[in-house]
Design a protein around this motif. Structure first.
Motif, PDB file in Angstrom:
ATOM      1  N   PRO A  14      21.535 -10.734 -35.779  1.00 33.55           N
ATOM      2  CA  PRO A  14      22.918  -9.952 -34.365  1.00 33.55           C
ATOM      3  C   PRO A  14      22.638  -8.819 -34.633  1.00 33.55           C
ATOM      4  N   ILE A  15      21.956  -8.316 -35.776  1.00 34.02           N
ATOM      5  CA  ILE A  15      21.082  -6.839 -36.366  1.00 34.02           C
ATOM      6  C   ILE A  15      20.460  -6.841 -35.159  1.00 34.02           C
ATOM      7  N   LEU A  16      19.191  -7.639 -36.066  1.00 35.60           N
ATOM      8  CA  LEU A  16      18.216  -7.450 -34.849  1.00 35.60           C
ATOM      9  C   LEU A  16      18.205  -7.369 -33.898  1.00 35.60           C
ATOM     10  N   ARG A  17      19.576  -8.226 -33.429  1.00 36.10           N
ATOM     11  CA  ARG A  17      19.375  -7.956 -31.570  1.00 36.10           C
ATOM     12  C   ARG A  17      19.733  -6.776 -30.920  1.00 36.10           C
ATOM     13  N   CYS A  18      20.164  -6.198 -31.389  1.00 33.96           N
ATOM     14  CA  CYS A  18      20.940  -4.867 -31.384  1.00 33.96           C
ATOM     15  C   CYS A  18      20.158  -3.501 -30.998  1.00 33.96           C
ATOM     16  N   LEU A  19      19.297  -4.278 -32.425  1.00 35.52           N
ATOM     17  CA  LEU A  19      18.257  -2.373 -32.374  1.00 35.52           C
ATOM     18  C   LEU A  19      17.000  -3.192 -31.477  1.00 35.52           C
ATOM     19  N   LYS A  20      17.087  -3.944 -31.448  1.00 32.40           N
ATOM     20  CA  LYS A  20      15.916  -4.799 -30.030  1.00 32.40           C
ATOM     21  C   LYS A  20      16.184  -4.417 -29.157  1.00 32.40           C
ATOM     22  N   THR A  21      17.425  -4.288 -28.154  1.00 29.98           N
ATOM     23  CA  THR A  21      18.146  -3.558 -27.440  1.00 29.98           C
ATOM     24  C   THR A  21      18.354  -2.288 -27.189  1.00 29.98           C
ATOM     25  N   PHE A  27      12.872   2.865 -24.703  1.00 27.42           N
ATOM     26  CA  PHE A  27      11.902   3.483 -24.259  1.00 27.42           C
ATOM     27  C   PHE A  27      11.042   3.095 -22.927  1.00 27.42           C
ATOM     28  N   GLY A  28      10.059   3.581 -22.402  1.00 27.44           N
ATOM     29  CA  GLY A  28       9.401   3.062 -21.193  1.00 27.44           C
ATOM     30  C   GLY A  28       9.632   3.831 -20.456  1.00 27.44           C
ATOM     31  N   VAL A  29       9.742   3.565 -19.029  1.00 25.83           N
ATOM     32  CA  VAL A  29       9.580   4.055 -18.200  1.00 25.83           C
ATOM     33  C   VAL A  29      11.114   5.036 -17.277  1.00 25.83           C
ATOM     34  N   SER A  30      11.984   3.784 -17.703  1.00 27.59           N
ATOM     35  CA  SER A  30      13.562   4.340 -17.316  1.00 27.59           C
ATOM     36  C   SER A  30      14.039   4.373 -18.550  1.00 27.59           C
ATOM     37  N   ALA A  31      13.777   4.819 -19.877  1.00 28.21           N
ATOM     38  CA  ALA A  31      14.667   5.149 -20.884  1.00 28.21           C
ATOM     39  C   ALA A  31      15.940   5.704 -20.243  1.00 28.21           C
ATOM     40  N   ASP A  32      16.405   4.913 -21.383  1.00 25.05           N
ATOM     41  CA  ASP A  32      17.898   5.896 -21.336  1.00 25.05           C
ATOM     42  C   ASP A  32      18.431   6.133 -23.092  1.00 25.05           C
ATOM     43  N   ILE A  33      18.201   7.085 -23.618  1.00 25.85           N
ATOM     44  CA  ILE A  33      18.306   7.172 -25.267  1.00 25.85           C
ATOM     45  C   ILE A  33      19.665   6.959 -24.808  1.00 25.85           C
ATOM     46  N   GLU A  34      20.606   7.260 -24.356  1.00 22.52           N
ATOM     47  CA  GLU A  34      22.371   7.956 -24.297  1.00 22.52           C
ATOM     48  C   GLU A  34      22.568   5.865 -24.253  1.00 22.52           C
ATOM     49  N   ALA A  35      22.052   5.222 -23.451  1.00 17.63           N
ATOM     50  CA  ALA A  35      22.318   4.061 -23.187  1.00 17.63           C
ATOM     51  C   ALA A  35      21.845   3.174 -24.203  1.00 17.63           C
TER      52      ALA A  35
END
Length: 78
Positions: A14-21, A27-35
């Motif tokens: 579950p920790i890796l899932r959170c980190l991956k999410t 990152f990417g075109v639609s990056a949302d650092i606040e999210a």
């Protein structure tokens, strides 16, 4: 948390899932650092004291130029 499970595929930790999410959100075109920060904060609420999540949040906050908050998270993790 359902969005976290969906976006992370079949990662069982579950920790890796959170980190991956959070990584996918930041990152990417639609990056949302606040999210990404929100995801990491939510995961930390469910897993208090988890160092990997704390360090992930520190990185995201630093990227947002929120250095004081990043330092607070880092100090709390230590």
């Amino acid at each position: 948390m359902a969005d976290i499970a969906k976006s992370s595929g079949d990662i069982s930790d579950p920790i890796l899932r959170c980190l991956k999410t959070a990584q996918d959100q930041s990152f990417g075109v639609s990056a949302d650092i606040e999210a990404a920060a929100t995801t990491l904060r939510e995961c930390l609420k469910n897993n208090p004291g988890e160092l990997r999540l704390s360090l992930g949040l520190v990185r995201v906050l630093a990227a947002q130029q929120k250095r004081e908050e990043a330092l607070q998270v880092l100090n709390a993790a230590l």
